[in-house]
Scaffold this motif. Structure first.
Motif, short mmCIF file in Angstrom:
data_model
loop_
_atom_site.label_atom_id
_atom_site.label_comp_id
_atom_site.label_asym_id
_atom_site.label_seq_id
_atom_site.Cartn_x
_atom_site.Cartn_y
_atom_site.Cartn_z
N VAL A 1 0.84 -1.20 0.00
CA VAL A 1 0.00 0.00 0.00
C VAL A 1 0.87 1.25 0.00
O VAL A 1 1.66 1.46 0.93
N GLY A 2 0.74 2.07 -1.05
CA GLY A 2 1.54 3.29 -1.18
C GLY A 2 2.90 2.95 -1.73
O GLY A 2 3.92 3.15 -1.08
N LEU B 1 5.12 4.05 5.12
CA LEU B 1 5.15 5.08 6.16
C LEU B 1 4.23 6.25 5.81
O LEU B 1 3.55 6.82 6.65
N GLN B 2 4.20 6.58 4.51
CA GLN B 2 3.46 7.77 4.06
C GLN B 2 2.00 7.49 3.78
O GLN B 2 1.26 8.40 3.37
N ALA B 3 1.53 6.26 3.94
CA ALA B 3 0.13 5.96 3.66
C ALA B 3 -0.77 6.70 4.65
O ALA B 3 -0.52 6.70 5.85
N THR B 4 -1.80 7.34 4.13
CA THR B 4 -2.74 8.09 4.97
C THR B 4 -4.17 7.91 4.45
O THR B 4 -4.34 7.64 3.25
N PRO B 5 -5.19 8.13 5.25
CA PRO B 5 -5.12 8.21 6.71
C PRO B 5 -4.96 6.80 7.29
O PRO B 5 -5.69 5.90 6.91
N LYS B 6 -4.01 6.63 8.21
CA LYS B 6 -3.59 5.29 8.65
C LYS B 6 -4.76 4.43 9.16
O LYS B 6 -4.95 3.30 8.70
N ARG C 1 -2.09 -10.82 7.57
CA ARG C 1 -1.08 -10.08 8.36
C ARG C 1 -0.87 -8.70 7.74
O ARG C 1 -0.72 -8.58 6.52
N LEU C 2 -0.84 -7.70 8.61
CA LEU C 2 -0.64 -6.32 8.16
C LEU C 2 0.68 -5.82 8.74
O LEU C 2 0.82 -5.73 9.97
N VAL C 3 1.62 -5.52 7.87
CA VAL C 3 2.91 -4.97 8.30
C VAL C 3 2.84 -3.47 8.02
O VAL C 3 2.65 -3.05 6.88
N VAL C 4 2.97 -2.69 9.08
CA VAL C 4 2.77 -1.25 8.94
C VAL C 4 4.02 -0.51 9.42
O VAL C 4 4.50 -0.74 10.53
N ARG C 5 4.52 0.37 8.56
CA ARG C 5 5.73 1.13 8.92
C ARG C 5 5.36 2.30 9.82
O ARG C 5 4.35 2.97 9.60
#
Ligand SMILES: C[S@@+](CC[C@H](N)C(=O)[O-])C[C@H]1O[C@@H](n2cnc3c(N)ncnc32)[C@H](O)[C@@H]1O
Length: 168
Positions: free
Chosen positions: A24-25, A91-96, A112-116
């Motif tokens: 994503v992003g 990291l820059q994906a919005t709105p989180k 599984r969601l891996v989020v920076r």
């Protein structure tokens, strides 16, 4: 720069060739998606909401010989995504929180969601992860703005959004 980050994220989420991965992003140079596909053999769908940026990403992907393992989808992840097993969220994906809510809706409970996540000193520049949402596990990068990547299951996000509670 992304190699070490992606290696840790692959281990964090246990990504294998059988997983359908969403990035994503992805940005114009979708290093994350390309590296995940190369290192694991998984198919990766890169989602990018800016159509000009996505066109660059498509050209970057076309220049690699990956036999269609990486594709680019233009769209806002907040509006909906195809079903997946693992998502890696920029990291820059919005709105989180809205993006995470949509990802949880569009996947099974064990996805599984891996989020920076960003370093403390620049948390005003990036959309922060909700403090009440406790990750299952984390890996640390300490690379400028990029502090860590955290792991949630889809079911964690659903529970947090429905009941307003984390796991901790
Ligand atoms: C600067 S890129 C970083 C990607 C990095 N090159 C990598 O390989 O991980 C972040 C991108 O996320 C996109 N983006 C932010 N929020 C998004 C969303 N909700 N849905 C889709 N794309 C999003 C931005 O348009 C931007 O191009």
């Amino acid at each position: 720069m992304y190699r070490g980050v992606v290696d840790k994220e692959i281990a964090l989420a246990g990504i294998t060739r059988r997983d359908r991965v969403l990035n994503v992003g992805c940005g114009a140079a979708p290093f994350t998606g390309l590296l995940v596909a190369r290192k694991t053999g998984a198919r990766v769908l890169c989602v990018e909401r800016d159509d000009e940026v996505a066109a660059h990403a498509e050209r970057s992907v076309a220049g690699q010989s990956l036999g269609g393992a990486v594709e680019v989808l233009v769209g806002d992840a907040m509006a909906g995504v195809p079903e997946f097993d693992v998502a890696v969220v920029a990291l820059q994906a919005t709105p989180k929180l809205e993006v995470l809510r949509t990802l949880a809706k569009c996947s099974g409970p064990e996805a599984r969601l891996v989020v920076r996540d960003s370093a403390k000193w620049c948390q005003d520049m990036y959309d922060r992860l909700p403090p009440g949402l406790t990750p299952r596990a984390s890996v640390y990068h300490h690379m400028g703005a990029l502090h860590s990547s955290v792991l949630y299951y889809s079911s964690d996000i659903r529970r947090f959004c429905e009941e307003g509670v984390g796991l901790g």
